[in-house]
Motif scaffolding. Structure first.
Motif, short mmCIF file in Angstrom:
data_model
loop_
_atom_site.label_atom_id
_atom_site.label_comp_id
_atom_site.label_asym_id
_atom_site.label_seq_id
_atom_site.Cartn_x
_atom_site.Cartn_y
_atom_site.Cartn_z
N MET A 175 5.51 33.35 -46.31
CA MET A 175 4.91 32.58 -45.51
C MET A 175 4.10 33.64 -44.39
N GLY A 176 4.57 34.85 -44.51
CA GLY A 176 3.85 35.77 -43.82
C GLY A 176 2.46 36.18 -44.19
N LEU A 177 2.46 36.30 -45.65
CA LEU A 177 1.23 36.50 -46.43
C LEU A 177 0.33 35.21 -46.29
N ALA A 178 0.81 33.96 -46.37
CA ALA A 178 0.04 32.76 -46.30
C ALA A 178 -0.71 32.71 -44.76
N LEU A 179 0.25 33.02 -43.78
CA LEU A 179 -0.16 33.10 -42.48
C LEU A 179 -1.34 34.17 -42.40
N LEU A 180 -1.28 35.03 -42.73
CA LEU A 180 -2.25 36.05 -42.89
C LEU A 180 -3.56 35.67 -43.60
N LEU A 238 -9.11 34.79 -44.87
CA LEU A 238 -10.15 34.25 -46.13
C LEU A 238 -11.03 33.33 -45.70
N THR A 239 -10.48 32.36 -44.56
CA THR A 239 -11.56 31.31 -44.03
C THR A 239 -12.49 32.04 -43.08
N LEU A 240 -12.22 32.90 -42.57
CA LEU A 240 -13.24 33.83 -41.33
C LEU A 240 -14.42 34.45 -42.39
N PHE A 241 -13.60 35.04 -43.22
CA PHE A 241 -14.27 35.92 -44.27
C PHE A 241 -15.46 35.04 -45.03
N CYS A 245 -14.05 43.11 -44.68
CA CYS A 245 -12.57 42.99 -45.20
C CYS A 245 -11.76 43.53 -44.44
N ALA A 246 -12.25 45.04 -44.37
CA ALA A 246 -11.28 46.08 -43.53
C ALA A 246 -10.85 45.64 -42.04
N LEU A 247 -11.93 45.02 -41.65
CA LEU A 247 -11.82 44.86 -39.94
C LEU A 247 -10.82 43.72 -39.87
N LEU A 248 -11.14 42.56 -40.46
CA LEU A 248 -10.22 41.30 -40.73
C LEU A 248 -8.82 41.64 -40.91
N TYR A 305 -2.41 45.33 -46.42
CA TYR A 305 -3.76 45.90 -46.69
C TYR A 305 -4.49 45.55 -47.92
N LEU A 306 -3.82 45.03 -48.86
CA LEU A 306 -4.14 44.58 -50.14
C LEU A 306 -4.94 43.20 -50.17
N LEU A 307 -4.59 42.67 -48.93
CA LEU A 307 -5.51 41.23 -48.66
C LEU A 307 -6.91 41.19 -48.72
#
Length: 189
Positions: free
Chosen positions: A25-30, A35-38, A62-65, A89-91
């Motif tokens: 859930m945490g990864l999905a919420l991040l 990815l939408t903003l990117f 990517c790194a900023l977001l 950070y692997l996102l």
């Protein structure tokens, strides 16, 4: 490196971090808003930057977001941030995979974010149910102290293999095989 290789590297994130549903859930919420903003900003980068400047701009975005998302998670759900560790950070990898696609549109990020979120939730739920024999363990990490008693225990213990990374790859392979079987069957009929 092409987009498929980056996608396979992105599986390391899901295999390593989704041993509990709350982590999924945490990864999905991040991942979904990131990815939408990117995906929304990527067409602007495509229009204004070329060559090495485009690659550097993509990487910096990517790194900023991801850094902003990690800081937000650290401020709101510190225990979950600590449990996820470096996996947040692997996102960057799904973002880079999105940047490698041919002519991405503004909705490509939303589609990629939804796919990532669904896979993170599905893997988190399956791995926790099979590996730990429970669901919603440590949900207080994300939802606060009111969620302390939300844990559903199926059995005393699960199959520990599914709580580890090799079990995640077994589940991913099984889900891919099931997906191919179902999509091939509906295509034939």
């Amino acid at each position: 490196m092409n987009a498929r290789h980056l996608g396979l590297m992105g599986l390391a994130l899901l295999a390593g971090a989704t041993d509990l549903l709350v982590k999924g859930m945490g990864l999905a919420l991040l991942g979904l808003p990131l990815l939408t903003l990117f995906g929304l900003v990527l067409p602007l980068l495509d229009r204004h930057l070329v060559g090495h400047a485009h690659g550097l701009g993509t990487l910096l975005l990517c790194a900023l977001l991801v850094s902003l998302g990690s800081l937000l998670l650290q401020a709101t759900a510190f225990e979950l941030h600590r449990a996820l560790g470096p996996y947040t950070y692997l996102l960057v990898l799904p973002c880079l995979q999105l940047a490698q696609r041919e002519r991405p549109d503004a909705f490509e990020g939303l589609r990629a974010g939804l796919a990532f979120a669904v896979l993170a939730l599905l893997l988190g739920a399956l791995r926790e149910a099979l590996g730990h024999g429970s669901l919603l363990a440590h949900s207080d990490w994300l939802l606060g102290p009111t969620a302390l008693d939300w844990r559903v225990q199926f059995s005393a213990d699960g199959i520990p293999l599914f709580a580890l990374a090799p079990g995640a790859f077994i589940l991913i392979g099984t889900l891919l095989a099931l997906w191919r079987h179902l999509t091939n069957r509906t295509a034939d009929s």
